[in-house]
Scaffold this active site. Structure first.
Site, PDB file in Angstrom:
ATOM      1  N   GLY A 255      11.049 -40.456  16.373  1.00  0.00           N
ATOM      2  CA  GLY A 255      10.147 -41.219  15.733  1.00  0.00           C
ATOM      3  C   GLY A 255       9.917 -42.777  15.901  1.00  0.00           C
ATOM      4  O   GLY A 255       8.668 -42.989  15.064  1.00  0.00           O
ATOM      5  N   ALA A 256      11.482 -43.230  15.721  1.00  0.00           N
ATOM      6  CA  ALA A 256      10.886 -44.213  15.968  1.00  0.00           C
ATOM      7  C   ALA A 256      12.366 -44.987  16.493  1.00  0.00           C
ATOM      8  O   ALA A 256      12.928 -44.016  16.211  1.00  0.00           O
ATOM      9  CB  ALA A 256      10.818 -44.855  14.478  1.00  0.00           C
ATOM     10  N   MET A 257      11.918 -46.308  17.749  1.00  0.00           N
ATOM     11  CA  MET A 257      13.201 -46.633  17.783  1.00  0.00           C
ATOM     12  C   MET A 257      13.525 -48.012  17.366  1.00  0.00           C
ATOM     13  O   MET A 257      12.344 -48.845  17.522  1.00  0.00           O
ATOM     14  CB  MET A 257      12.946 -46.655  19.398  1.00  0.00           C
ATOM     15  CG  MET A 257      14.620 -47.334  20.292  1.00  0.00           C
ATOM     16  SD  MET A 257      15.118 -45.995  19.685  1.00  0.00           S
ATOM     17  CE  MET A 257      16.623 -47.723  20.274  1.00  0.00           C
ATOM     18  N   GLU A 258      14.643 -48.902  16.943  1.00  0.00           N
ATOM     19  CA  GLU A 258      14.440 -49.852  16.655  1.00  0.00           C
ATOM     20  C   GLU A 258      15.563 -51.143  17.589  1.00  0.00           C
ATOM     21  O   GLU A 258      15.676 -52.241  17.017  1.00  0.00           O
ATOM     22  CB  GLU A 258      16.048 -49.720  15.253  1.00  0.00           C
ATOM     23  CG  GLU A 258      17.080 -49.719  16.053  1.00  0.00           C
ATOM     24  CD  GLU A 258      18.085 -48.232  16.304  1.00  0.00           C
ATOM     25  OE1 GLU A 258      18.762 -47.518  16.996  1.00  0.00           O
ATOM     26  OE2 GLU A 258      17.136 -47.409  16.467  1.00  0.00           O
ATOM     27  N   HIS A 289      13.724 -47.014   6.659  1.00  0.00           N
ATOM     28  CA  HIS A 289      14.748 -47.014   8.346  1.00  0.00           C
ATOM     29  C   HIS A 289      14.940 -48.244   9.341  1.00  0.00           C
ATOM     30  O   HIS A 289      16.524 -48.538   9.881  1.00  0.00           O
ATOM     31  CB  HIS A 289      15.110 -45.771   8.600  1.00  0.00           C
ATOM     32  CG  HIS A 289      15.425 -44.435   9.564  1.00  0.00           C
ATOM     33  ND1 HIS A 289      16.363 -43.623   9.262  1.00  0.00           N
ATOM     34  CD2 HIS A 289      15.622 -45.404  11.084  1.00  0.00           C
ATOM     35  CE1 HIS A 289      16.670 -43.353  10.129  1.00  0.00           C
ATOM     36  NE2 HIS A 289      16.836 -44.414  11.587  1.00  0.00           N
ATOM     37  N   GLU A 290      14.397 -48.350  10.637  1.00  0.00           N
ATOM     38  CA  GLU A 290      14.314 -48.978  11.509  1.00  0.00           C
ATOM     39  C   GLU A 290      15.101 -50.404  10.795  1.00  0.00           C
ATOM     40  O   GLU A 290      15.816 -51.436  11.488  1.00  0.00           O
ATOM     41  CB  GLU A 290      13.126 -48.968  12.137  1.00  0.00           C
ATOM     42  CG  GLU A 290      12.348 -47.649  12.411  1.00  0.00           C
ATOM     43  CD  GLU A 290      13.840 -46.991  13.237  1.00  0.00           C
ATOM     44  OE1 GLU A 290      14.259 -47.336  14.115  1.00  0.00           O
ATOM     45  OE2 GLU A 290      13.552 -45.528  12.592  1.00  0.00           O
ATOM     46  N   HIS A 293      18.877 -50.762  10.765  1.00  0.00           N
ATOM     47  CA  HIS A 293      19.043 -50.976  12.278  1.00  0.00           C
ATOM     48  C   HIS A 293      19.426 -52.438  12.250  1.00  0.00           C
ATOM     49  O   HIS A 293      20.799 -52.368  13.675  1.00  0.00           O
ATOM     50  CB  HIS A 293      18.558 -49.963  13.592  1.00  0.00           C
ATOM     51  CG  HIS A 293      18.254 -47.876  13.841  1.00  0.00           C
ATOM     52  ND1 HIS A 293      19.796 -48.294  13.295  1.00  0.00           N
ATOM     53  CD2 HIS A 293      17.294 -47.967  13.243  1.00  0.00           C
ATOM     54  CE1 HIS A 293      19.872 -46.926  12.685  1.00  0.00           C
ATOM     55  NE2 HIS A 293      18.255 -46.180  12.898  1.00  0.00           N
ATOM     56  N   GLU A 312      23.204 -44.373  12.410  1.00  0.00           N
ATOM     57  CA  GLU A 312      21.747 -43.817  12.107  1.00  0.00           C
ATOM     58  C   GLU A 312      21.659 -43.235  10.328  1.00  0.00           C
ATOM     59  O   GLU A 312      21.276 -42.983   9.524  1.00  0.00           O
ATOM     60  CB  GLU A 312      21.848 -42.135  12.398  1.00  0.00           C
ATOM     61  CG  GLU A 312      21.216 -42.380  13.727  1.00  0.00           C
ATOM     62  CD  GLU A 312      20.140 -43.536  14.465  1.00  0.00           C
ATOM     63  OE1 GLU A 312      18.867 -43.661  13.290  1.00  0.00           O
ATOM     64  OE2 GLU A 312      20.265 -43.847  14.708  1.00  0.00           O
TER      65      GLU A 312
END
Length: 813
Positions: A255-258, A289-290, A293, A312
């Site tokens: 969905g996404a990467m931090e 959320h990201e 991180h 996570e």
């Protein structure tokens, strides 16, 4: 072979003081490969080690300026006769393949304008598909990065650009990061930029999505600033990097990467046309959320993948919390309770379940670690943390968290490190709590019993201490009271609520199954839609989801609830969750194929009734999506396409239009020419995927054969594979799909072996046959798994799918 725990421990004990100079040449973006040159500097306590670089061509290796003949097996570069006890410099030059599956340097050409985009999407041990490195989380290093690319392009990475002349971008050296956090995104991006808190910020998207980014730019900027400022009130450690870009990238597996400095999102999160309130809220949660991180995962990183949850679970918990409290998106908890938490209960009853915080030895290699990026590490871990905050108190929780972040900044840490910090901040026994909540699998059940005098009594079946809200409902479903209770070994009577229905965990603070007494269950069945509090209503819907899965409630009984209570539901996210559940697990896993058409018709009727009853445009959009997926009225659906809006006045945005096209194709009401006309009308990447899905959905043997042929192509992209699978499987016409279920079971292991982790996720989770499997097919699936030749990631996903089938055959672990 993926990196093992033993190998990682040995290497991290051996090498120290690591830094990378990374030079990438992306100028030949129409070719098959890109240039990757990495200079590694480190000190070693032994004369031999290895670095990873996958599928390298034209490999050249030197040590302290001397060319060496390094052993290379396609993944590992062996290094021998290294000087011990002093810094050594290793230079690795190679050509490395571009990919189309989202694992590595992903390349995509936009059909709208012919522009090409290349982006390094990394995770776990994927950094080695871009540059030579010690690809494990506990060998952190600074990164000095330069990139040569098309001068027309913009290149975005982990840090600020210090120079960009004549097609060469140079970035500021990063703080110490693990390799999986590297990022480079190159292409003719459209951007929205600003400064905030003394830092440069930006949002970026493909040029063909410029209108959509400009449409949402103010909201995206405001959401980013609000989340950033709210984290500053929660965490003592300041944001640890020198810039904050965010980019919608094509082909993302996650969905996404931090990745620090440039967080990447799948660009479906920037939809064309209308953006609903539900989509906006979910997107804000992912943004928060990201950003979490940046502290959990980037500033402080796990030592090995058993502590995935330290990344996570915290980001999942903080995402919902900060999107609501910081960015003002109220009601985010409904999405967690209605969608993600129910999935965690399912995951916790599969054979593959694992503790939120497993032992290191239970994660023996990286492929095994990849399978733990699941509902346990995300949603269950989130739920456990929410229970911890409820049980511990927010002040003590944040005090412990801040002590942990400061103590381990730019380093690595474990569960024991966090528990030590929390234990020191609280008078409660955090170690004991962590042992039963984080080190054990499964969940407790909270039971409502009824004494002869009508007094409800709460009973725990399990071993964990719980603190949660319990609410009482009168005979009309009206909420008459809520109180916080602690439930452990001793039963909790509720004498003030004699003869009233009660709902334990009514605000979702804990992670436990509910079992209601007859009075409470009857009241809920009759008045679920009358419950005023949306979180309590969501908890009750999730309870119904669970009862269908366990067999306590038949699918027909669930549809009774849908028909009775969906017309009055005013929360769009909850409407979507109920419809997704009905048309997802209830239809494809709990309903025999012969009964599937009747279920679809009942859902369509419920959507029509609810549309007639609502005057909320956001609810109407959610219901229209449900109707577009279930209606058999081809003439009405064709009328929608012609008018560009439904007969209820809902405009067809591109996504809803393609859903309508797919349904018409499945009904046999649109042929290949009509679908091609729709594709020509759209002419975007999303349109390509919509057409692929619709073509696969046609109810003919030829269409199914063509879909499988596309999916079987050796270079098919992850997105096209998934779109074809969405159309291929038809739970109402199982006989048309039988041959391709067999082909899927036969061919998928080889596909996943060739394409790797990210593609395995698409194959095993998103493309698994969404229809009733025959007994013979289930036996074949079980036998294939028992043979032990299925790649690790696919084997985990297939075993989970097998567990989710009704009455699955028993096989050994």
């Amino acid at each position: 072979m993926s990196l093992t725990l033993a190998e990682a421990r040995a290497r991290s004990a051996q090498v120290s003081d690591v830094s990378y100079d990374i030079d990438l040449d992306l100028r030949d973006h129409a070719g098959e490969t890109f240039g990757s040159t990495t200079t590694l500097r480190f000190t070693t306590s032994a004369p031999s080690t290895f670095v990873e670089l996958t599928d390298a061509r034209d490999l050249v290796v030197s040590v302290d300026g001397r060319p060496v003949e390094a052993a290379y097996d396609g993944r590992r570069v062996g290094l021998e006769d290294l000087p011990v006890g002093r810094p050594v410099e290793v230079r690795v030059e190679a050509r490395v393949p571009y990919v189309s599956d989202g694992d590595g340097m992903h390349r995509m050409t936009d059909p709208v304008d012919g522009e090409t985009y290349v982006s390094a999407y990394l995770s776990l041990d994927i950094a080695q598909r871009v540059f030579a490195c010690f690809d494990q989380p506990d060998i952190k290093a600074t990164m000095a990065v330069s990139v040569a690319a098309d001068p027309r392009w913009q290149v975005i990475g982990n840090g600020r650009v210090t120079s960009s002349e004549a097609g060469r971008w140079v970035f500021a050296t990063t703080p110490r990061l693990c390799p999986s956090l590297f990022v480079v995104c190159a292409g003719p991006w459209h951007s929205v930029t600003w400064e905030h808190a003394g830092l440069p910020f930006g949002w970026h998207a493909r040029a063909s999505l410029a209108a959509e980014l400009d449409r949402d730019g103010d909201e995206l900027r405001e959401t980013t600033n609000d989340c950033f400022d709210h984290y500053a009130t929660l965490f003592d450690e300041p944001y640890p990097f020198d810039s904050y870009d965010q980019l919608f990238g094509p082909g993302h597996n996650w969905g996404a990467m931090e990745t620090p400095g440039c967080v990447t999102y799948r660009d479906e999160m920037l939809p064309r046309g209308r953006v609903t309130d539900d989509q906006r809220s979910r997107r804000a949660t992912v943004i928060a959320h990201e950003m979490a991180h940046m502290w959990f995962g980037n500033l402080v990183t796990m030592r090995w993948w058993e502590d995935t949850w330290l990344n996570e679970s915290f980001a999942d918990y903080m995402g919902y919390r900060v999107a609501a409290d910081g960015a003002g998106f109220g009601g985010t908890l409904v999405v967690h309770e209605a969608t993600r938490k129910p999935a965690a209960y399912v995951a916790d009853e599969r054979r593959s379940t694992h503790p939120v915080a497993p032992a290191p030895e239970d994660v023996p290699d990286v492929d095994s670690a990849f399978t733990n990026f699941d509902s346990i590490s995300y949603a269950k871990g989130n739920s456990c943390l929410r229970q911890l905050v409820t049980w511990l108190g927010d002040d003590d929780f944040l005090a412990g968290v801040n002590a942990h972040l400061t103590r381990h900044r730019f380093g690595n840490a474990t569960l024991d490190d966090l528990v030590e910090a929390l234990d020191a901040a609280s008078p409660r026994d955090v170690r004991g709590w962590a042992e039963v909540w984080l080190r054990r699998t499964g969940f407790d059940t909270v039971v409502v019993r009824r004494r002869d005098d009508g007094v409800p009594v709460l009973v725990r079946e399990g071993v964990r201490p719980h603190r949660f809200s319990v609410s009482a409902l009168d005979a009309d479903g009206v909420l008459v009271g809520t109180r916080l209770v602690d439930l452990a070994d001793e039963q909790v009577p509720l004498p003030e609520w004699a003869d009233l229905a009660v709902v334990p965990n009514s605000q979702g603070e804990t992670f436990a199954r509910l079992r209601l007494d007859d009075l409470s269950a009857a009241t809920v069945a009759e008045h679920l839609g009358d419950v005023d509090d949306e979180v309590t209503r969501t908890v009750l819907w999730a309870h119904a989801f669970d009862e269908v899965r366990t067999g306590a409630l038949a699918p027909a009984g669930f549809l009774d609830l849908v028909e009775r209570h969906l017309p009055g539901e005013q929360r769009p996210a909850l409407v979507s969750a109920v419809l997704d559940r009905a048309l997802g697990p209830v239809l494809t896993r709990s309903t025999p194929a012969a009964e599937a058409p009747a279920l679809v018709d009942r859902v369509a009727a419920a959507c029509r009734s609810a549309l007639a009853a609502t005057d909320d445009d956001q609810v109407a959009i959610a219901l229209t999506r449900g109707l577009a997926a279930t209606s058999r009225d081809a003439s009405a659906l064709l009328g929608w396409l012609e008018a560009g809006r439904t007969d209820a006045g809902v405009d067809l945005d591109p996504g809803l239009r393609w859903s309508t096209v797919a349904r018409l194709a499945a009904l046999g009401a649109l042929d290949e020419d009509a679908i091609e006309a729709e594709r020509q009308r759209d002419q975007t990447f999303a349109g390509e995927l919509g057409a692929a899905r619709a073509l696969a959905a046609r109810p003919t043997a030829e269409a199914k054969a063509a879909a499988w042929a596309t999916m079987s192509a050796p270079d098919v992209s992850n997105r096209v594979f998934e779109a074809c699978a969405q159309g291929l499987w038809d739970p109402e016409r199982v006989e048309l799909c039988t041959a391709y279920v067999d082909a899927y079971l036969a061919d998928s292991p080889a596909i996943c072996e060739r394409r790797g982790q990210g593609f395995s996720l698409v194959v095993g989770r998103n493309a698994f046959p969404a229809l009733e499997l025959s007994p013979a097919q289930r036996r074949r699936l079980a036998d294939t798994l028992a043979a032990g030749s299925v790649p690790t990631v696919l084997a985990r996903l297939w075993n989970d799918q097998l567990d989710d089938l009704p009455d699955p055959p028993q096989i050994s672990r």
